[in-house]
Design an enzyme around this catalytic site. Structure first.
Site, PDB file in Angstrom:
ATOM      1  N   HIS A  12     -12.906   1.107   0.957  1.00  0.00           N
ATOM      2  CA  HIS A  12     -11.539   1.638   1.105  1.00  0.00           C
ATOM      3  C   HIS A  12     -11.592   2.685   2.217  1.00  0.00           C
ATOM      4  CE1 HIS A  12      -7.410   2.429  -0.658  1.00  0.00           C
ATOM      5  NE2 HIS A  12      -7.540   3.361   0.273  1.00  0.00           N
ATOM      6  N   HIS A  14      -9.625   3.505   5.963  1.00  0.00           N
ATOM      7  CA  HIS A  14      -8.546   3.193   6.900  1.00  0.00           C
ATOM      8  C   HIS A  14      -9.022   3.403   8.335  1.00  0.00           C
ATOM      9  CE1 HIS A  14      -5.053   2.969   4.041  1.00  0.00           C
ATOM     10  NE2 HIS A  14      -5.941   3.595   3.271  1.00  0.00           N
ATOM     11  N   ASP A  16      -7.157   3.312  10.976  1.00  0.00           N
ATOM     12  CA  ASP A  16      -6.199   4.182  11.663  1.00  0.00           C
ATOM     13  C   ASP A  16      -6.116   5.567  11.027  1.00  0.00           C
ATOM     14  OD1 ASP A  16      -5.138   2.885   9.476  1.00  0.00           O
ATOM     15  OD2 ASP A  16      -3.445   1.995  10.535  1.00  0.00           O
ATOM     16  N   GLY A 170       1.232   3.222   1.700  1.00  0.00           N
ATOM     17  CA  GLY A 170       2.328   4.095   2.115  1.00  0.00           C
ATOM     18  C   GLY A 170       3.033   4.713   0.922  1.00  0.00           C
ATOM     19  N   HIS A 197      -2.672  -0.563  -2.863  1.00  0.00           N
ATOM     20  CA  HIS A 197      -2.594   0.853  -3.228  1.00  0.00           C
ATOM     21  C   HIS A 197      -1.623   0.969  -4.408  1.00  0.00           C
ATOM     22  CE1 HIS A 197      -4.384   1.579   0.704  1.00  0.00           C
ATOM     23  NE2 HIS A 197      -4.412   2.888   0.483  1.00  0.00           N
ATOM     24  N   GLU A 200      -1.446   5.642  -7.515  1.00  0.00           N
ATOM     25  CA  GLU A 200      -1.829   6.860  -6.782  1.00  0.00           C
ATOM     26  C   GLU A 200      -0.693   7.875  -6.912  1.00  0.00           C
ATOM     27  OE1 GLU A 200      -3.406   8.216  -2.323  1.00  0.00           O
ATOM     28  OE2 GLU A 200      -2.406   6.279  -2.573  1.00  0.00           O
ATOM     29  N   ASP A 278     -11.662   6.740   2.325  1.00  0.00           N
ATOM     30  CA  ASP A 278     -10.219   6.652   2.575  1.00  0.00           C
ATOM     31  C   ASP A 278      -9.908   6.885   4.050  1.00  0.00           C
ATOM     32  OD1 ASP A 278      -7.631   6.049   1.890  1.00  0.00           O
ATOM     33  OD2 ASP A 278      -7.175   7.973   0.980  1.00  0.00           O
ATOM     34  N   ASP A 279      -9.731   8.142   4.464  1.00  0.00           N
ATOM     35  CA  ASP A 279      -9.389   8.481   5.861  1.00  0.00           C
ATOM     36  C   ASP A 279     -10.375   9.537   6.359  1.00  0.00           C
ATOM     37  OD1 ASP A 279      -6.674   7.050   6.137  1.00  0.00           O
ATOM     38  OD2 ASP A 279      -6.365   8.286   4.345  1.00  0.00           O
TER      39      ASP A 279
END
Length: 333
Positions: A12, A14, A16, A170, A197, A200, A278-279
């Protein structure tokens, strides 16, 4: 805490949400894009979470500067390549990179299918250069609505052989999964895996809906599953994986503290939960931090951390033979 005899995965992550601050600075200068700061040190607070955000939507705004500098397809290719380089630096053997082509294309009206192709090319070149194995997951950014998600889906399907799965990410509260049933029907018809997702920002009902109506085989985050015992039983019995992201869930205020995170409960209940970032660039963390710092702070024992590492490969979107080959490769190293 990482078992070096086992494959290390991040499923998981991202693409971007992992654009380096230095790359944002470089591309901003290259394309004469006004940035909120002109040095790396002063830019970081604008592109990285430095304290807990009040909610998920506030957290997501930190990603915006990264995509605002994607003014060409070559820029998209660069950040895809650098994502694989970062994975190699972190010691990852296998990574599933997810990306929203519409989100990446939006600021400079890039062709969405062209963004998909650029990401595929950058990831392929990175894998060939750094020896990391990777798969791509296409994201539909639900926040932009059904029609925009359809554009993303069409662009991803144009390269269906290079995409492994479809995701929905999102604003979970504002755009529930029920709006995207036909999108996921097409994805399943294409033979893709499904991860969503869910649970959450919304509750357990969002997870049930992702599984029953969208066909989710894995759930991103899924922290609210602990509120529903029947759901916990179902996840364990049906071997539906949970992609846990410890630090992210604190930074988005999804969970109050690491000590309150449900990952330990998932593992105790027999749910196939894994550790992921995640990010990473936005969060200022890497997979090593999640294993060595976040997981112990979340109350996981050494054996539970090892189980989460095992689960990462177990629920990866790979065939049994591909998983076996990866285990053998790591064991022989």
């Amino acid at each position: 805490m990482i078992d070096i005899t086992l494959p290390l995965t991040d499923i998981h992550r991202h693409l971007d949400g992992n654009i380096r601050a230095q790359t944002i600075l470089d591309l901003g200068r290259q394309f004469n894009i006004a940035l909120p700061a002109q040095t790396l040190e002063t830019l970081i607070p604008h592109v990285q979470v430095t304290s807990t955000e009040p909610d998920l939507v506030s957290f997501l705004t930190k990603l915006d500067w990264g995509v605002k500098v994607l003014a060409s397809l070559d820029a998209c290719r660069r950040v895809a390549f650098e994502n694989i380089e970062d994975a190699a630096r972190n010691g990852l053997h296998y990574v599933e990179l997810r990306f929203s082509p519409g989100y990446m294309a939006m600021a400079h009206q890039l062709p969405i299918a062209g963004v998909v192709e650029a990401v595929i090319d950058g990831v392929r070149d990175g894998c060939n250069t750094f020896g990391v194995e990777a798969r791509l997951i296409g994201i539909m950014s639900r926040t932009f609505g059904e029609a925009a998600c359809l554009q993303e889906l069409d662009a991803l399907l144009a390269h269906r052989e290079k995409i492994t799965a479809l995701d929905l990410a999102g604003d979970e509260l504002g755009f529930p999964g029920s709006l995207f049933l036909s999108h996921f029907n097409r994805a399943r018809d294409a033979g893709w895996h499904i991860t969503v997702h869910a649970g959450e920002a919304a509750g357990p009902e969002s997870i049930w809906q992702a599984i029953r109506e969208l066909g989710a085989e894995r759930i991103g985050h899924g922290v609210k599953a602990v509120e529903d015992r029947a759901l916990m039983d179902f996840l364990a019995q049906q071997r539906i994986g949970i992609e846990s992201c410890l630090t992210s869930n604190i930074q988005t205020s999804t969970v109050a503290s690491l000590a309150d995170h449900p990952l330990k409960t998932f593992l105790e209940h027999g749910v196939l939960a894994s550790l992921n970032t995640d990010d990473p660039a936005v969060q200022g963390v890497d997979i090593i931090h999640e294993y060595h710092v976040a997981a112990p702070a979340a109350g996981l024992s050494r054996e539970q951390i090892r189980q989460a590492q095992i689960n990462g490969l177990e629920i990866a979107f790979l065939s049994d033979s591909e998983k076996r080959a990866l285990r053998e490769k790591v064991a022989a190293a």
